[in-house]
Design a protein around this motif. Structure first.
Motif, mmCIF file in Angstrom:
data_model
loop_
_atom_site.group_PDB
_atom_site.id
_atom_site.type_symbol
_atom_site.label_atom_id
_atom_site.label_comp_id
_atom_site.label_asym_id
_atom_site.label_seq_id
_atom_site.Cartn_x
_atom_site.Cartn_y
_atom_site.Cartn_z
ATOM 1 N N MET A 252 -25.821 4.293 -51.434
ATOM 2 C CA MET A 252 -26.274 5.539 -50.899
ATOM 3 C C MET A 252 -27.246 6.176 -51.884
ATOM 4 O O MET A 252 -27.006 6.225 -53.075
ATOM 5 N N ASN A 253 -28.364 6.656 -51.399
ATOM 6 C CA ASN A 253 -29.343 7.319 -52.242
ATOM 7 C C ASN A 253 -28.982 8.784 -52.410
ATOM 8 O O ASN A 253 -28.711 9.477 -51.450
ATOM 9 N N GLU A 254 -29.006 9.236 -53.636
ATOM 10 C CA GLU A 254 -28.738 10.635 -53.942
ATOM 11 C C GLU A 254 -29.937 11.187 -54.691
ATOM 12 O O GLU A 254 -30.584 10.470 -55.445
ATOM 13 N N THR A 255 -30.222 12.454 -54.507
ATOM 14 C CA THR A 255 -31.322 13.084 -55.201
ATOM 15 C C THR A 255 -30.803 13.675 -56.501
ATOM 16 O O THR A 255 -30.093 14.683 -56.500
ATOM 17 N N MET A 256 -31.120 13.036 -57.613
ATOM 18 C CA MET A 256 -30.720 13.523 -58.927
ATOM 19 C C MET A 256 -31.834 14.426 -59.455
ATOM 20 O O MET A 256 -33.007 14.081 -59.355
ATOM 21 N N VAL A 257 -31.447 15.580 -60.001
ATOM 22 C CA VAL A 257 -32.418 16.522 -60.539
ATOM 23 C C VAL A 257 -32.010 16.931 -61.946
ATOM 24 O O VAL A 257 -30.841 16.826 -62.336
ATOM 25 N N CYS A 258 -32.982 17.413 -62.680
ATOM 26 C CA CYS A 258 -32.753 18.010 -63.987
ATOM 27 C C CYS A 258 -33.411 19.377 -63.934
ATOM 28 O O CYS A 258 -34.629 19.473 -63.805
ATOM 29 N N ALA A 259 -32.617 20.431 -63.971
ATOM 30 C CA ALA A 259 -33.129 21.793 -63.879
ATOM 31 C C ALA A 259 -32.970 22.488 -65.224
ATOM 32 O O ALA A 259 -31.922 22.407 -65.862
ATOM 33 N N VAL A 260 -34.039 23.169 -65.634
ATOM 34 C CA VAL A 260 -34.044 23.914 -66.885
ATOM 35 C C VAL A 260 -34.179 25.382 -66.534
ATOM 36 O O VAL A 260 -35.074 25.773 -65.790
ATOM 37 N N GLY A 261 -33.271 26.200 -67.031
ATOM 38 C CA GLY A 261 -33.324 27.621 -66.712
ATOM 39 C C GLY A 261 -32.313 28.399 -67.526
ATOM 40 O O GLY A 261 -31.904 27.967 -68.601
ATOM 41 N N ARG A 262 -31.915 29.533 -66.983
ATOM 42 C CA ARG A 262 -30.956 30.404 -67.666
ATOM 43 C C ARG A 262 -29.745 30.662 -66.773
ATOM 44 O O ARG A 262 -29.866 30.699 -65.557
ATOM 45 N N VAL A 263 -28.596 30.841 -67.401
ATOM 46 C CA VAL A 263 -27.364 31.152 -66.682
ATOM 47 C C VAL A 263 -27.533 32.553 -66.094
ATOM 48 O O VAL A 263 -27.736 33.519 -66.823
ATOM 49 N N ALA A 264 -27.479 32.664 -64.763
ATOM 50 C CA ALA A 264 -27.708 33.945 -64.092
ATOM 51 C C ALA A 264 -26.421 34.709 -63.800
ATOM 52 O O ALA A 264 -26.455 35.931 -63.668
ATOM 53 N N THR A 265 -25.306 34.020 -63.672
ATOM 54 C CA THR A 265 -24.019 34.676 -63.428
ATOM 55 C C THR A 265 -22.969 34.055 -64.337
ATOM 56 O O THR A 265 -23.064 32.883 -64.705
ATOM 57 N N GLN A 266 -21.974 34.846 -64.682
ATOM 58 C CA GLN A 266 -20.881 34.338 -65.510
ATOM 59 C C GLN A 266 -20.163 33.222 -64.745
ATOM 60 O O GLN A 266 -19.877 33.384 -63.553
ATOM 61 N N PRO A 267 -19.893 32.076 -65.397
ATOM 62 C CA PRO A 267 -19.179 31.006 -64.698
ATOM 63 C C PRO A 267 -17.830 31.473 -64.164
ATOM 64 O O PRO A 267 -17.108 32.213 -64.831
ATOM 65 N N VAL A 268 -17.522 31.051 -62.923
ATOM 66 C CA VAL A 268 -16.239 31.348 -62.283
ATOM 67 C C VAL A 268 -15.410 30.071 -62.342
ATOM 68 O O VAL A 268 -15.806 29.041 -61.810
ATOM 69 N N TYR A 269 -14.265 30.150 -63.007
ATOM 70 C CA TYR A 269 -13.401 28.996 -63.219
ATOM 71 C C TYR A 269 -12.189 29.085 -62.298
ATOM 72 O O TYR A 269 -11.583 30.143 -62.162
ATOM 73 N N ARG A 270 -11.843 27.979 -61.661
ATOM 74 C CA ARG A 270 -10.680 27.926 -60.767
ATOM 75 C C ARG A 270 -9.907 26.630 -61.012
ATOM 76 O O ARG A 270 -10.496 25.582 -61.242
ATOM 77 N N GLU A 271 -8.588 26.753 -60.929
ATOM 78 C CA GLU A 271 -7.724 25.571 -60.919
ATOM 79 C C GLU A 271 -7.398 25.292 -59.466
ATOM 80 O O GLU A 271 -6.758 26.110 -58.806
ATOM 81 N N VAL A 272 -7.862 24.169 -58.941
ATOM 82 C CA VAL A 272 -7.594 23.794 -57.557
ATOM 83 C C VAL A 272 -6.777 22.501 -57.547
ATOM 84 O O VAL A 272 -6.573 21.897 -58.593
ATOM 85 N N ALA A 273 -6.334 22.098 -56.373
ATOM 86 C CA ALA A 273 -5.468 20.920 -56.260
ATOM 87 C C ALA A 273 -6.120 19.659 -56.825
ATOM 88 O O ALA A 273 -5.438 18.809 -57.394
ATOM 89 N N SER A 274 -7.438 19.531 -56.694
ATOM 90 C CA SER A 274 -8.124 18.331 -57.173
ATOM 91 C C SER A 274 -8.485 18.418 -58.653
ATOM 92 O O SER A 274 -9.087 17.496 -59.191
ATOM 93 N N GLY A 275 -8.158 19.524 -59.321
ATOM 94 C CA GLY A 275 -8.457 19.684 -60.745
ATOM 95 C C GLY A 275 -9.329 20.904 -60.972
ATOM 96 O O GLY A 275 -9.688 21.613 -60.035
ATOM 97 N N PRO A 276 -9.702 21.161 -62.236
ATOM 98 C CA PRO A 276 -10.509 22.330 -62.547
ATOM 99 C C PRO A 276 -11.875 22.289 -61.872
ATOM 100 O O PRO A 276 -12.468 21.226 -61.697
#
Length: 158
Positions: free
Chosen positions: A1-25
């Motif tokens: 399967m072809n996937e579009t891989m990107v490399c983005a350079v920028g700045r963190v715009a919002t504080q990361p939101v962390y969650r513990e879900v059934a499949s892992g963090p």
């Protein structure tokens, strides 16, 4: 399967939101990537259009991103681009998400100190010893004998 891989350079715009879900963090944050160009008439650098991406991280990458990133920091994100379109309340809606494979600080803007993260918790999981890959499966006696002896001291070249 072809996937579009990107490399983005920028700045963190919002504080990361962390969650513990059934499949892992899982963690997510918005990335602002602003194009810059040289304005010849004014003889200055000028900001162009800003693209916003929602960056998704999973498992250990999520844990490390949530502990390492804050709003405004310059980052480089590599991952799979996912563009979704939808119609909400009669309006066309488009989102560009990056399913991150790697996230790091952009060292063109400052320094960073790497600290190795802790190993994921394995509570309740049985500890298994690493097999000796240098012997064949039928030489189990030799494997047990070599496991009982400490490794030889490395040679020092002068």
């Amino acid at each position: 399967m072809n996937e579009t891989m990107v490399c983005a350079v920028g700045r963190v715009a919002t504080q990361p939101v962390y969650r513990e879900v059934a499949s892992g963090p899982s963690a997510r944050f918005r990335l602002a990537a602003t194009a810059r160009y040289w304005d010849r008439e004014k003889n200055v650098w000028t900001d162009g259009h800003t693209n916003f991406f929602t960056v998704w991280a999973n498992r250990q990458l999520a844990t490390n991103a949530a502990a390492s990133l804050t709003v405004g920091e310059p980052v480089i994100v590599q991952g799979r681009l996912k563009v979704r379109t939808d119609v909400r309340e009669g309006q066309n809606w488009t989102s560009a998400d990056i399913d991150a494979v790697a996230i790091g600080h952009d060292l063109a803007w400052g320094t960073s100190a790497f600290r190795r993260g802790g190993k994921p918790e394995t509570a309740g999981m049985p500890v298994q010893s690493e097999p000796n890959w240098e012997t064949s499966p039928d030489s189990s006696a030799a494997t047990e004998a070599s496991a009982a002896q400490p490794p030889a001291e490395p040679a020092v070249l002068t």
